[in-house]
Design an enzyme around this catalytic site. Structure first.
Site, mmCIF file in Angstrom:
data_model
loop_
_atom_site.group_PDB
_atom_site.id
_atom_site.type_symbol
_atom_site.label_atom_id
_atom_site.label_comp_id
_atom_site.label_asym_id
_atom_site.label_seq_id
_atom_site.Cartn_x
_atom_site.Cartn_y
_atom_site.Cartn_z
ATOM 1 N N CYS A 255 -0.171 -11.436 4.855
ATOM 2 C CA CYS A 255 -0.645 -11.868 6.343
ATOM 3 C C CYS A 255 -1.626 -12.732 6.230
ATOM 4 O O CYS A 255 -1.206 -13.956 6.067
ATOM 5 C CB CYS A 255 -0.848 -10.290 6.851
ATOM 6 S SG CYS A 255 -0.928 -10.580 8.595
ATOM 7 N N HIS A 341 4.040 -7.086 6.472
ATOM 8 C CA HIS A 341 3.482 -5.830 5.782
ATOM 9 C C HIS A 341 4.412 -5.098 4.966
ATOM 10 O O HIS A 341 4.760 -4.265 5.147
ATOM 11 C CB HIS A 341 2.391 -5.118 6.553
ATOM 12 C CG HIS A 341 1.161 -5.976 7.127
ATOM 13 N ND1 HIS A 341 0.001 -5.859 6.688
ATOM 14 C CD2 HIS A 341 0.954 -6.635 8.175
ATOM 15 C CE1 HIS A 341 -0.809 -6.378 7.266
ATOM 16 N NE2 HIS A 341 -0.395 -7.034 8.165
ATOM 17 N N GLU A 343 3.431 -3.221 2.695
ATOM 18 C CA GLU A 343 2.946 -1.775 2.277
ATOM 19 C C GLU A 343 3.301 -0.658 3.335
ATOM 20 O O GLU A 343 2.941 0.373 3.342
ATOM 21 C CB GLU A 343 1.315 -1.860 2.015
ATOM 22 C CG GLU A 343 0.620 -1.955 3.231
ATOM 23 C CD GLU A 343 0.591 -3.419 4.134
ATOM 24 O OE1 GLU A 343 0.149 -3.520 4.969
ATOM 25 O OE2 GLU A 343 1.445 -4.145 3.592
#
Length: 365
Positions: A255, A341, A343
């Site tokens: 990001c 993202h 994760e």
């Protein structure tokens, strides 16, 4: 229960009237919307949302309460929330409390019972802009406008050094074979969990830490985290990233970290019309030819024209909705990054392979 009235005022003069949720008072920031169907607590505690008012497009918010282990940082740093239907009660038996009490505890104001579909369509049309939520200026619109004018514009705003850790700290098993230095621009906890679960011992450093201090720990690789604000004004991070690249050690950015890696290689970034924020953004991996559904949260993006002119950068991922750059890698250094993202938290798990790619890059370096 008597409901206290609240007002939402946008910078273009648009006004919405509803009912107060959370803390009473007046709070403002850049208004944006997130299309995720779940995970409101993870959204509110993502440091990347610092200084922003979040419009949840999901109709019902608060219905499953909050839990301590579902926070992505120590506390939420959002400027406020806007919802359609707000639930004062929650159904999840193992929840630690209600969202209402959580918002009050952290001093966050919000507004409910407004037409969020109409508001989101307005933002999509007119673009992200500053806004303010208040329970104090019900009959004083001019006074509320004066308060709104005090809020700084996100374009040109540096926030990472204000939300990052003030002291280095460790995460993971100290007997792990791999050590990664993480530069904290507003890092999410699940990024650290994703690394630690793959046998990585992390040391998290404040945003303005220089290379000398990080190299003293002798890490095997470096990570540039997500975070809030405008990457174009983060010269300190760009310089540090350039120094990291000179070490030849593997580097992975997510990001804001992706944007900083681009800036460190002469690629500009710019503010988007209304950003990408949600859990269902389609991305194509140009290396494998496969597509993935991703979690995203960003209002700035890498300039694709600059990337295509740079002979040392390869575009690895693109956003299928608008063709924006979603991933890059350097041709002469073991460094890569993505705009989204992997994760999750909240979001799909399609992209978690990127952490495995980073580990492989370290092991083979």
């Amino acid at each position: 229960m008597n409901k206290q009235k609240a007002t939402l005022l946008l910078a273009d003069g648009t006004v919405f009237h509803g009912n107060l949720i959370g803390n009473s008072g007046t709070n403002g920031g850049e208004i944006c919307f997130n299309t995720g169907m779940t995970g409101y607590q993870e959204i509110y505690t993502d440091p990347s949302y610092t200084g922003q008012i979040i419009v949840n497009t999901t109709s019902h918010i608060g219905n499953y309460g909050v839990m301590d282990d579902e926070s992505e940082s120590e506390s939420p740093s959002i400027a406020g929330i806007v919802v359609n239907n707000f639930s004062q009660v929650f159904s999840r038996l193992d929840a630690s409390g209600s969202l209402q009490d959580y918002l009050v505890k952290h001093g966050i104001s919000g507004i409910a019972d407004i037409d969020t579909r109409k508001l989101v369509r307005h933002i999509r049309s007119q673009g992200a802009m500053n806004a303010i939520i208040s329970s104090e200026f019900e009959n004083d619109l001019e006074g509320l406008k004066a308060e709104l004018e005090k809020i700084p514009n996100m374009d040109g705003l540096e926030l990472s050094s204000k939300v990052c850790t003030t002291e280095p700290y460790y995460f993971g098993d100290d007997t792990a074979d791999i050590k990664v230095a993480c530069l904290d621009f507003g890092i999410k906890k699940n990024i650290l969990r994703s690394l630690a679960s793959r046998g990585v011992y992390c040391k998290v450093f404040p945003a303005k830490t220089n290379l000398t201090e990080m190299e003293a720990w002798n890490p095997d690789g470096y990570f540039l985290s997500n975070g809030p604000g405008d990457p174009a004004v983060m010269g300190y991070a760009v310089e540090t990233t350039q120094s990291i690249l000179q070490t030849g050690k593997p580097l992975f950015g997510i990001c804001l970290g992706h944007q900083i890696l681009a800036e460190a290689n002469g690629v500009s970034t710019f503010k988007m019309h209304h950003g990408h924020r949600g859990l269902n953004h389609p991305i194509k991996n140009l290396v494998t030819g496969k597509s993935e559904i991703t979690s995203q949260n960003h209002g700035f993006v890498v300039n694709r024209e600059d990337v295509e002119k740079n002979e040392n950068i390869e575009i690895t991922h693109v956003h299928l909705n608008d063709g924006t750059v979603a991933g890059i890698r350097l041709k002469d250094k073991p460094a890569f990054s993505v705009q989204y993202h992997p994760e999750s938290s909240p979001g799909p798990h399609d992209s978690r392979y990127l952490f495995d790619d980073f580990i492989s890059l370290i092991q083979n370096n």
